[in-house]
Design a protein around this motif. Structure first.
Motif, PDB file in Angstrom:
ATOM      1  N   VAL A  27      53.248  35.905  45.274  1.00  0.00           N
ATOM      2  CA  VAL A  27      53.417  34.375  45.288  1.00  0.00           C
ATOM      3  C   VAL A  27      53.922  34.022  43.554  1.00  0.00           C
ATOM      4  N   TYR A  48      53.025  29.690  56.011  1.00  0.00           N
ATOM      5  CA  TYR A  48      53.752  29.464  54.636  1.00  0.00           C
ATOM      6  C   TYR A  48      54.949  28.922  54.769  1.00  0.00           C
ATOM      7  N   GLU A  66      51.807  37.530  58.720  1.00  0.00           N
ATOM      8  CA  GLU A  66      50.841  36.459  58.566  1.00  0.00           C
ATOM      9  C   GLU A  66      49.615  36.981  57.987  1.00  0.00           C
ATOM     10  N   GLN A  98      47.985  27.897  56.538  1.00  0.00           N
ATOM     11  CA  GLN A  98      48.256  29.321  56.616  1.00  0.00           C
ATOM     12  C   GLN A  98      49.548  29.607  57.020  1.00  0.00           C
ATOM     13  N   MET A 118      56.644  32.815  48.136  1.00  0.00           N
ATOM     14  CA  MET A 118      55.746  33.471  48.768  1.00  0.00           C
ATOM     15  C   MET A 118      56.388  34.563  49.686  1.00  0.00           C
ATOM     16  N   ARG A 150      54.068  25.516  54.610  1.00  0.00           N
ATOM     17  CA  ARG A 150      53.267  25.341  53.108  1.00  0.00           C
ATOM     18  C   ARG A 150      54.269  25.362  52.074  1.00  0.00           C
TER      19      ARG A 150
END
Length: 145
Positions: free
Chosen positions: A54, A24, A45, A22, A37, A27
């Protein structure tokens, strides 16, 4: 209306894997599917009701809304707007602690293709592509962990 899933055991605690999945900023480094994203409406968040936009590696975009954020066990989202071939699309990450330092991570999608007449031919193709992408994403998470 297929529901497809892919799972992988990872040598890491469930709470750390959930946090990594989670985060990002991180990620975008390990998830081969994502290219961009953006949290919407001032959110910073993942949380229930939060919307996110995204862009995938293939250029397709989707706006999703988080429907469940239950650390360290699950996070789920549903598509609000996305590729026209999907009339419905939802995704879930599940984190099941098998041992203190080992977790089974399951990634699951539920989708409906549009137009419906496309389903007999389109569902097997879409499922194969989505399962391949799921596996790569799980492997990216494992490598990053």
């Amino acid at each position: 209306m297929p529901t497809i899933r892919n799972a992988l055991e990872i040598e890491a605690p469930d709470d750390q894997l959930f946090a990594l999945a989670q985060d990002y900023d991180l990620r975008l480094e390990w998830d081969p599917f994502l290219r961009e994203m953006t949290f919407l409406d001032g959110a910073t968040e993942a949380d229930e009701g939060v919307r996110v936009w995204v862009r995938a590696y293939n250029g397709l975009t989707m706006e999703v809304r988080y429907v469940t954020v239950d650390p360290p066990e699950r996070v789920a989202m549903t598509m609000l707007d996305g590729p026209p071939m999907f009339s419905t699309f939802a995704g879930t990450w599940l984190f099941e602690a098998l041992e203190p330092e080992r977790t089974e991570v399951t990634f699951q999608y539920h989708y409906v293709l549009w137009p419906r007449w496309l389903s007999p031919v389109g569902e097997p193709v879409a499922s194969r592509i989505l399962k391949r992408d799921m596996r790569k994403r799980l492997e990216g998470l494992k490598e990053s962990a």
